[in-house]
Design a protein around this motif. Structure first.
Motif, PDB file in Angstrom:
ATOM      1  N   GLN A  72       0.809  -1.220   0.000  1.00 50.31           N
ATOM      2  CA  GLN A  72       0.000   0.000   0.000  1.00 50.31           C
ATOM      3  C   GLN A  72       0.841   1.268   0.000  1.00 50.31           C
ATOM      4  O   GLN A  72       0.531   2.236  -0.709  1.00 50.31           O
ATOM      5  CB  GLN A  72      -0.955   0.016   1.206  1.00 50.31           C
ATOM      6  N   ASP A  73       1.912   1.300   0.793  1.00 49.34           N
ATOM      7  CA  ASP A  73       2.712   2.522   0.892  1.00 49.34           C
ATOM      8  C   ASP A  73       3.355   2.876  -0.443  1.00 49.34           C
ATOM      9  O   ASP A  73       3.303   4.037  -0.885  1.00 49.34           O
ATOM     10  CB  ASP A  73       3.790   2.357   1.972  1.00 49.34           C
ATOM     11  N   GLU A  74       3.968   1.904  -1.082  1.00 48.83           N
ATOM     12  CA  GLU A  74       4.615   2.186  -2.371  1.00 48.83           C
ATOM     13  C   GLU A  74       3.586   2.497  -3.451  1.00 48.83           C
ATOM     14  O   GLU A  74       3.846   3.342  -4.325  1.00 48.83           O
ATOM     15  CB  GLU A  74       5.485   1.005  -2.784  1.00 48.83           C
ATOM     16  N   MET A  75       2.462   1.844  -3.424  1.00 48.37           N
ATOM     17  CA  MET A  75       1.412   2.157  -4.382  1.00 48.37           C
ATOM     18  C   MET A  75       0.956   3.604  -4.228  1.00 48.37           C
ATOM     19  O   MET A  75       0.788   4.332  -5.213  1.00 48.37           O
ATOM     20  CB  MET A  75       0.230   1.215  -4.201  1.00 48.37           C
ATOM     21  N   ALA A  76       0.773   4.045  -2.989  1.00 48.97           N
ATOM     22  CA  ALA A  76       0.377   5.433  -2.752  1.00 48.97           C
ATOM     23  C   ALA A  76       1.461   6.400  -3.221  1.00 48.97           C
ATOM     24  O   ALA A  76       1.161   7.449  -3.811  1.00 48.97           O
ATOM     25  CB  ALA A  76       0.074   5.648  -1.274  1.00 48.97           C
ATOM     26  N   VAL A  77       2.727   6.053  -2.976  1.00 54.41           N
ATOM     27  CA  VAL A  77       3.824   6.906  -3.423  1.00 54.41           C
ATOM     28  C   VAL A  77       3.839   7.011  -4.948  1.00 54.41           C
ATOM     29  O   VAL A  77       4.017   8.098  -5.513  1.00 54.41           O
ATOM     30  CB  VAL A  77       5.164   6.366  -2.900  1.00 54.41           C
ATOM     31  N   PHE A  78       3.651   5.904  -5.649  1.00 53.81           N
ATOM     32  CA  PHE A  78       3.633   5.928  -7.106  1.00 53.81           C
ATOM     33  C   PHE A  78       2.501   6.817  -7.627  1.00 53.81           C
ATOM     34  O   PHE A  78       2.686   7.593  -8.576  1.00 53.81           O
ATOM     35  CB  PHE A  78       3.468   4.509  -7.653  1.00 53.81           C
ATOM     36  N   LEU A  79       1.334   6.707  -7.002  1.00 55.53           N
ATOM     37  CA  LEU A  79       0.206   7.522  -7.433  1.00 55.53           C
ATOM     38  C   LEU A  79       0.457   9.008  -7.194  1.00 55.53           C
ATOM     39  O   LEU A  79       0.153   9.854  -8.051  1.00 55.53           O
ATOM     40  CB  LEU A  79      -1.058   7.082  -6.693  1.00 55.53           C
ATOM     41  N   ILE A  80       1.044   9.338  -6.044  1.00 56.09           N
ATOM     42  CA  ILE A  80       1.319  10.741  -5.735  1.00 56.09           C
ATOM     43  C   ILE A  80       2.416  11.295  -6.640  1.00 56.09           C
ATOM     44  O   ILE A  80       2.340  12.438  -7.115  1.00 56.09           O
ATOM     45  CB  ILE A  80       1.698  10.886  -4.250  1.00 56.09           C
ATOM     46  N   VAL A  81       3.440  10.488  -6.895  1.00 54.96           N
ATOM     47  CA  VAL A  81       4.514  10.917  -7.804  1.00 54.96           C
ATOM     48  C   VAL A  81       3.951  11.178  -9.204  1.00 54.96           C
ATOM     49  O   VAL A  81       4.276  12.184  -9.850  1.00 54.96           O
ATOM     50  CB  VAL A  81       5.631   9.853  -7.855  1.00 54.96           C
ATOM     51  N   GLY A  82       3.095  10.275  -9.674  1.00 55.94           N
ATOM     52  CA  GLY A  82       2.501  10.479 -10.987  1.00 55.94           C
ATOM     53  C   GLY A  82       1.649  11.730 -11.045  1.00 55.94           C
ATOM     54  O   GLY A  82       1.743  12.515 -11.996  1.00 55.94           O
ATOM     55  N   ALA A  83       0.818  11.952 -10.027  1.00 56.66           N
ATOM     56  CA  ALA A  83      -0.029  13.141 -10.007  1.00 56.66           C
ATOM     57  C   ALA A  83       0.812  14.416  -9.941  1.00 56.66           C
ATOM     58  O   ALA A  83       0.489  15.423 -10.578  1.00 56.66           O
ATOM     59  CB  ALA A  83      -0.992  13.074  -8.823  1.00 56.66           C
TER      60      ALA A  83
END
Length: 229
Positions: A72-83
């Motif tokens: 979950q943590d890395e998935m959230a980081v990837f989404l925030i980085v993309g946004a």
């Protein structure tokens, strides 16, 4: 009164077709980039909502159901980085990035125009270097098959690709705004009539009524030359 009210309502609800701010090929490119930025902003908003949902799910799983998680943590980081990186060009198109305006009111319009143009050029050089480095990291991660050090182990080309594409789009946005400023003046590059806070931005974007949007001081001197944004 009723006719005026109906006319105002129709004007607020009717959205005119987007027009390029400048003529020719440069105006067409500007309109195309604006359309891309609009789609990216929508996707960025969806990504941030998904990141919030993922983190909320992580909290519930870990602290309520007492189950271990590893993605979950890395998935959230990837989404925030993309946004963050994908929306950088759209934010630049609105001049929405953080800027220090302490000298704006102290300088003449001519000096302000030169200062902002120089700032765009310096920012463009930095962003191009950032994009080149991101593409280099993406190539290395793809060729070497690099993955993160977590137990989930997602491939690192995913965040590097988000950074590389986002910075490339921001570079294109800077090129367009620099060309617009040099060829057609600062009002065509988004410098004139600066917004006053978030409320003015929402009024312009959601109601499509720029005539109702409050504008700040004419630090670019464009109103005296007869230009309008």
């Amino acid at each position: 009164m009723s006719h005026a009210f109906d006319a105002a309502s129709a004007a607020a609800e009717t959205h005119a077709a987007p027009e390029p701010r400048i003529p020719g090929l440069l105006g067409t490119l500007d309109r195309g980039v604006k359309s891309v930025n609009h789609v990216i902003m929508l996707l960025g908003g969806i990504a941030l909502v998904c990141a919030c949902l993922v983190l909320s799910y992580s909290v519930v799983i870990r602290y309520v159901l007492h189950e271990p998680t590893d993605w979950q943590d890395e998935m959230a980081v990837f989404l925030i980085v993309g946004a963050t990186f994908f929306s950088a060009a759209a934010v630049q198109a609105k001049r929405g990035h953080v800027a220090i305006e302490a000298l704006t009111g102290l300088l003449s319009p001519r000096v302000n125009r030169a200062r902002l143009l120089m700032a765009d050029i310096v920012s463009f050089v930095f962003v191009v270097f950032f994009a080149w480095k991101s593409w280099s990291l993406l190539h290395e991660a793809w060729v070497d098959g690099q993955v993160s050090q977590s137990t989930w182990g997602p491939p690192l080309w995913i965040p590097y690709s988000l950074m590389a594409v986002g910075m490339s789009l921001l570079s294109v946005q800077f090129v367009l705004q620099i060309a617009e400023a040099i060829l057609y003046g600062p009002d065509k590059a988004g410098w004139a009539k600066p917004k006053i806070g978030l409320g003015a931005d929402l009024n312009r974007d959601l109601k499509d009524r720029p005539d109702l949007t409050p504008s700040g001081p004419d630090v670019m001197g464009t109103r005296t030359t007869g230009r309008h944004q």
